[in-house]
Design a protein around this motif. Sequence first.
Motif, mmCIF file in Angstrom:
data_model
loop_
_atom_site.group_PDB
_atom_site.id
_atom_site.type_symbol
_atom_site.label_atom_id
_atom_site.label_comp_id
_atom_site.label_asym_id
_atom_site.label_seq_id
_atom_site.Cartn_x
_atom_site.Cartn_y
_atom_site.Cartn_z
ATOM 1 N N PHE A 175 1.064 -1.156 0.264
ATOM 2 C CA PHE A 175 0.180 0.333 -0.028
ATOM 3 C C PHE A 175 1.122 1.140 0.231
ATOM 4 O O PHE A 175 2.208 2.017 0.773
ATOM 5 C CB PHE A 175 -1.112 0.173 1.403
ATOM 6 N N VAL A 176 0.650 2.408 -0.343
ATOM 7 C CA VAL A 176 1.325 3.301 -0.694
ATOM 8 C C VAL A 176 -0.495 4.074 -0.469
ATOM 9 O O VAL A 176 -1.149 4.363 -0.346
ATOM 10 C CB VAL A 176 1.381 4.064 -2.096
ATOM 11 N N TYR A 177 0.472 5.394 1.387
ATOM 12 C CA TYR A 177 -0.938 6.173 1.306
ATOM 13 C C TYR A 177 -0.460 7.290 1.869
ATOM 14 O O TYR A 177 1.201 7.811 1.849
ATOM 15 C CB TYR A 177 -1.112 5.476 2.725
ATOM 16 N N PHE A 178 -1.383 8.173 2.197
ATOM 17 C CA PHE A 178 -0.900 9.997 1.848
ATOM 18 C C PHE A 178 -1.637 10.027 2.867
ATOM 19 O O PHE A 178 -3.085 9.578 3.511
ATOM 20 C CB PHE A 178 -1.417 11.097 0.936
ATOM 21 N N LEU A 179 -0.666 10.403 4.221
ATOM 22 C CA LEU A 179 -1.409 11.421 6.317
ATOM 23 C C LEU A 179 -1.230 12.652 5.551
ATOM 24 O O LEU A 179 -0.235 13.299 5.236
ATOM 25 C CB LEU A 179 -0.484 10.086 6.797
ATOM 26 N N SER A 180 -1.817 13.576 6.703
ATOM 27 C CA SER A 180 -1.789 14.408 6.862
ATOM 28 C C SER A 180 -2.197 15.448 7.895
ATOM 29 O O SER A 180 -2.594 14.220 8.486
ATOM 30 C CB SER A 180 -3.444 15.412 5.311
ATOM 31 N N ASN A 181 -2.290 16.143 9.008
ATOM 32 C CA ASN A 181 -2.972 16.430 9.589
ATOM 33 C C ASN A 181 -4.337 17.110 9.663
ATOM 34 O O ASN A 181 -5.073 17.372 8.698
ATOM 35 C CB ASN A 181 -1.846 17.892 10.210
ATOM 36 N N TYR A 182 -4.321 17.834 10.400
ATOM 37 C CA TYR A 182 -5.168 18.117 10.814
ATOM 38 C C TYR A 182 -6.295 19.313 9.974
ATOM 39 O O TYR A 182 -7.392 19.869 9.942
ATOM 40 C CB TYR A 182 -6.222 18.686 12.463
ATOM 41 N N ASN A 183 -5.082 20.382 9.702
ATOM 42 C CA ASN A 183 -5.038 21.747 9.159
ATOM 43 C C ASN A 183 -4.896 21.237 7.402
ATOM 44 O O ASN A 183 -5.106 21.757 6.200
ATOM 45 C CB ASN A 183 -4.045 22.334 9.383
ATOM 46 N N ARG A 184 -4.712 19.618 6.890
ATOM 47 C CA ARG A 184 -4.353 19.529 5.791
ATOM 48 C C ARG A 184 -3.237 20.311 5.183
ATOM 49 O O ARG A 184 -3.356 20.286 3.817
ATOM 50 C CB ARG A 184 -5.454 19.329 4.585
ATOM 51 N N ASN A 185 -2.273 20.721 5.565
ATOM 52 C CA ASN A 185 -1.447 21.290 5.251
ATOM 53 C C ASN A 185 -0.629 21.114 5.489
ATOM 54 O O ASN A 185 1.159 21.602 4.616
ATOM 55 C CB ASN A 185 -0.970 23.000 6.266
ATOM 56 N N VAL A 186 0.102 19.692 5.934
ATOM 57 C CA VAL A 186 1.119 18.874 6.011
ATOM 58 C C VAL A 186 0.953 17.784 5.060
ATOM 59 O O VAL A 186 -0.446 17.016 5.841
ATOM 60 C CB VAL A 186 2.094 19.005 6.598
ATOM 61 N N LEU A 187 1.679 17.294 4.242
ATOM 62 C CA LEU A 187 1.800 16.197 3.355
ATOM 63 C C LEU A 187 2.305 14.849 3.411
ATOM 64 O O LEU A 187 4.014 15.310 3.690
ATOM 65 C CB LEU A 187 1.736 15.896 1.464
ATOM 66 N N TYR A 188 2.653 13.634 4.115
ATOM 67 C CA TYR A 188 3.402 12.452 3.769
ATOM 68 C C TYR A 188 2.435 11.492 3.126
ATOM 69 O O TYR A 188 1.807 10.633 3.106
ATOM 70 C CB TYR A 188 3.146 12.084 5.773
ATOM 71 N N ILE A 189 3.913 10.701 2.512
ATOM 72 C CA ILE A 189 3.286 9.370 1.776
ATOM 73 C C ILE A 189 4.724 8.649 2.308
ATOM 74 O O ILE A 189 5.313 8.385 2.767
ATOM 75 C CB ILE A 189 4.096 10.105 -0.414
ATOM 76 N N GLY A 190 3.690 6.996 2.381
ATOM 77 C CA GLY A 190 4.547 6.290 3.105
ATOM 78 C C GLY A 190 4.106 4.971 2.317
ATOM 79 O O GLY A 190 2.847 4.897 1.782
ATOM 80 N N VAL A 191 5.037 3.966 2.297
ATOM 81 C CA VAL A 191 4.445 2.624 1.749
ATOM 82 C C VAL A 191 4.098 1.458 2.794
ATOM 83 O O VAL A 191 5.552 1.820 4.024
ATOM 84 C CB VAL A 191 5.380 1.923 0.389
ATOM 85 N N THR A 192 3.489 0.651 3.013
ATOM 86 C CA THR A 192 3.293 -0.616 3.624
ATOM 87 C C THR A 192 2.933 -1.716 3.739
ATOM 88 O O THR A 192 2.219 -2.045 2.238
ATOM 89 C CB THR A 192 3.191 -0.105 5.748
ATOM 90 N N GLY A 193 3.004 -3.247 3.909
ATOM 91 C CA GLY A 193 2.103 -3.520 3.589
ATOM 92 C C GLY A 193 1.158 -4.514 4.479
ATOM 93 O O GLY A 193 0.113 -5.330 4.242
ATOM 94 N N GLU A 194 0.837 -3.467 5.196
ATOM 95 C CA GLU A 194 -0.714 -3.601 6.393
ATOM 96 C C GLU A 194 -0.585 -2.831 6.462
ATOM 97 O O GLU A 194 -0.170 -1.884 7.513
ATOM 98 C CB GLU A 194 -0.104 -4.142 8.229
ATOM 99 N N LEU A 195 -1.624 -1.619 5.806
ATOM 100 C CA LEU A 195 -2.101 -0.404 6.268
ATOM 101 C C LEU A 195 -2.887 -0.222 7.343
ATOM 102 O O LEU A 195 -3.131 0.905 8.504
ATOM 103 C CB LEU A 195 -2.992 -0.616 4.974
ATOM 104 N N ASP A 196 -3.395 -1.236 7.362
ATOM 105 C CA ASP A 196 -4.443 -0.602 8.917
ATOM 106 C C ASP A 196 -3.580 -0.905 10.118
ATOM 107 O O ASP A 196 -3.368 0.329 10.650
ATOM 108 C CB ASP A 196 -5.294 -2.157 8.965
ATOM 109 N N LYS A 197 -2.972 -1.560 10.473
ATOM 110 C CA LYS A 197 -1.314 -1.887 10.983
ATOM 111 C C LYS A 197 -0.973 -0.430 11.602
ATOM 112 O O LYS A 197 -0.338 0.195 12.202
ATOM 113 C CB LYS A 197 -0.965 -2.879 11.354
ATOM 114 N N ARG A 198 -0.430 -0.056 10.891
ATOM 115 C CA ARG A 198 0.438 1.135 9.937
ATOM 116 C C ARG A 198 0.133 2.793 10.424
ATOM 117 O O ARG A 198 0.590 3.533 11.020
ATOM 118 C CB ARG A 198 1.563 1.439 8.437
ATOM 119 N N ILE A 199 -1.232 2.364 9.788
ATOM 120 C CA ILE A 199 -2.240 3.784 10.214
ATOM 121 C C ILE A 199 -3.074 4.110 11.550
ATOM 122 O O ILE A 199 -2.256 5.092 12.663
ATOM 123 C CB ILE A 199 -3.973 3.595 9.592
#
Length: 102
Positions: free
Chosen positions: A12-36
């Motif tokens: 999985f490739v995923y994007f995270l952000s903060n509550y204001n949606r002004n910072v982005l992070y891209i990550g990769v994992t084999g277990e999305l639910d656990k990683r989030i």
Amino acid sequence: MAYRNYSGKNGFVYFLSNYNRNVLYIGVTGELDKRILDHKFGQGSKFTSKYNLKILLYFEEYPNINEAIEREKQLKNWHRKWKFNLIKKSNPELKDLWGQID
């Protein structure tokens, strides 16, 4: 850099952000639910903890982790505007998709 081949394991490739949606992070994992969950409890990367990145805005699933790693590399080279355009195609309101993970 060489990566081990994790054949048969989804990626999985995923994007995270903060509550204001002004910072982005891209990550990769084999277990999305656990990683989030790790990110939500502040146990993700130092960067995500520092900027309080806990909102899952977008994710893509791949048949194996190697394909996900390649996609992550590609996305990290994109302009910020392109990244947000990709996210907004499937999540126009930038809602937390955490509840939509199977």
